[in-house]
Design a protein around this motif. Structure first.
Motif, PDB file in Angstrom:
ATOM      1  N   ARG A 139       2.994   1.981 -57.172  1.00  0.00           N
ATOM      2  CA  ARG A 139       3.743   2.541 -58.478  1.00  0.00           C
ATOM      3  C   ARG A 139       3.855   4.209 -58.456  1.00  0.00           C
ATOM      4  O   ARG A 139       4.529   4.215 -58.760  1.00  0.00           O
ATOM      5  CB  ARG A 139       2.604   2.241 -59.431  1.00  0.00           C
ATOM      6  CG  ARG A 139       2.781   0.606 -59.862  1.00  0.00           C
ATOM      7  CD  ARG A 139       1.623  -0.092 -60.759  1.00  0.00           C
ATOM      8  NE  ARG A 139       1.753  -1.126 -60.498  1.00  0.00           N
ATOM      9  CZ  ARG A 139       0.845  -1.634 -61.836  1.00  0.00           C
ATOM     10  NH1 ARG A 139      -0.380  -1.285 -62.201  1.00  0.00           N
ATOM     11  NH2 ARG A 139       0.697  -2.948 -61.233  1.00  0.00           N
ATOM     12  N   GLY A 140       2.715   4.521 -57.964  1.00  0.00           N
ATOM     13  CA  GLY A 140       3.214   6.183 -58.222  1.00  0.00           C
ATOM     14  C   GLY A 140       4.550   6.319 -57.497  1.00  0.00           C
ATOM     15  O   GLY A 140       5.247   7.784 -58.514  1.00  0.00           O
ATOM     16  N   SER A 143       0.559   7.333 -61.972  1.00  0.00           N
ATOM     17  CA  SER A 143       0.114   5.505 -61.705  1.00  0.00           C
ATOM     18  C   SER A 143      -1.864   5.860 -61.471  1.00  0.00           C
ATOM     19  O   SER A 143      -2.200   4.699 -61.272  1.00  0.00           O
ATOM     20  CB  SER A 143      -0.074   5.663 -59.847  1.00  0.00           C
ATOM     21  OG  SER A 143      -0.683   5.489 -59.047  1.00  0.00           O
TER      22      SER A 143
END
Length: 401
Positions: free
Chosen positions: A132-133, A326
């Motif tokens: 997700r980051g 994130s």
């Protein structure tokens, strides 16, 4: 459901077009406010702060509501509905004869400006937690590309008419709406759909719900301070460039385009490798240090060439936001990702309320006729000090963990 890759591609296109529409109007806002108010530059800067703050107040009040509605009804209707109203607000600003009409349009725009938060929830829906980051960074890159094209186009359109960029922004919103109507998939499923709760669909209720999750209070506070400090750029950059370097709308647009290029490259090329090598927490740590130093440099910089040299370096600090997102997304359940992103939108809105008022006031205090010290870069020094506080909080969280 359509493939996650198609969903991601649409979101990146959506964010980029939205950023183009927003960036179009930045270079001309000082001149437009001067036109409709007939005030001095320093007084126009304060009006600019009030316009930004009114937009942000609405985001703060309605961010969690929009996020919770997207958790209940899906991302698609929220995104498309917001674009319909956003295009109307750009037209209202293009036609506005008074500052009152501009203010009313910004208030409505603040209510419906759900694109970023809903897009981030969309990303969380289709991305494993460990990636997700990097994916949040792609959203940042889309904004960066949009701000390359947007301010440059805004500066060019301003040569035709000062209000032309607002018509351009409305057109971008309509094109975005058409694109979304054709290819936007829905990512909220029956398994992740959550009933709408009025108690959670407000800033305080959402903050209580998310902040009670383990280990998220300090990252939320760091996110808020980061937003207050970094909103110094949209709050005073056009006024700072005018006062410090004698830049007009064209040069302000060019400098913002340079920032957008640098930011987009940084998001694509730096965030993923940095998180893999350093982890989310150390990535945020070093990014905060970059922000501290570059903000302090702008505080004292007097050379326009020096400003153009420093602008690309500021992009290195862009790793902080996706790293924090994130961290927060990992600690939030799948059926509350929209609520989390709505809360982050509210925190950013608080920053957009506080920062323009504080930063434009600081600008006025050090630039008005009779000021004891002429220092247009004073707001950047204040922002650098805030980032020092964010760094201390972030380090304290790591030690507590």
């Amino acid at each position: 459901m359509q493939s996650p890759r198609l969903a991601l591609a649409f979101i990146l296109i959506t964010v980029t077009l939205d950023a183009i529409g927003i960036g179009l109007i930045f270079p001309v806002m000082p001149e437009l406010i001067l036109e409709v108010t007939g005030r001095t530059l320093s007084e126009a800067a304060v009006w600019g702060g009030l316009l930004s703050a009114s937009f942000a107040v609405m985001q703060f009040l309605f961010g969690p509501t929009i996020g919770s509605l997207s958790d209940r009804f899906g991302r698609r209707p929220i995104l498309l509905g917001s674009l319909v109203i956003m295009s109307a607000t750009y037209l209202a600003m293009a036609l506005a004869p008074t500052i009152t009409i501009l203010l009313a349009a910004r208030i409505v725009a603040g209510i419906v400006s759900a694109t970023y938060a809903t897009a981030s929830a969309f990303i969380a829906d289709v991305t494993p937690p460990e990636d997700r980051g990097k994916r949040f960074a792609l959203i940042g890159a889309g904004f960066g590309i949009g701000f390359v094209l947007g301010p440059a186009m805004g500066g060019l359109l301003a040569g035709l008419d000062i209000r032309a960029p607002f018509y351009g922004a409305a057109l971008m919103a309509v094109l975005n709406l058409c694109l979304g109507s054709l290819i936007l998939p829905e990512t909220v499923t029956d398994a992740t759909r959550r009933p709408f709760s009025l108690a959670r669909a407000n800033p305080l209720g959402a903050f209580r719900a998310v902040a009670h999750l383990p280990g998220l209070r300090r990252p939320l506070l760091v996110f808020l301070i980061l937003g207050i400090a970094m909103n110094v750029y949209p709050a005073v950059w056009a006024f700072y460039g005018h006062a410090q370097f004698g830049w007009g709308a064209g040069m302000v647009g060019a400098s913002l385009a340079l920032y957008g290029i640098s930011f987009a490259v940084g998001q694509v090329a730096l965030v993923g490798p940095a998180i893999r090598k350093l982890g989310e927490h150390r990535t945020a740590f070093w990014g905060i240090w970059v922000d501290i130093v570059t903000l302090a440099v702008f505080g004292f910089l007097t050379s326009p060439l020096g400003a153009l040299v420093v602008i690309p370096i500021t992009a290195l600090g862009g790793v902080v936001t996706p790293a924090l997102q994130s961290i927060l997304s990992r600690g939030t359940p799948a059926d509350a990702q929209g609520e989390l992103q709505g809360l982050l939108a509210s925190l950013n809105a608080i920053a957009m309320i506080v920062s323009p008022l504080v930063m434009t006031a600081a600008f006025r205090a050090f630039t008005h006729e009779g000021a004891l010290l002429h220092l247009p870069g004073a707001p950047f020094l204040l922002a650098s000090a805030l980032m020092v506080a964010a760094l201390l909080l972030h380090v304290g969280r790591r030690r507590a963990a």
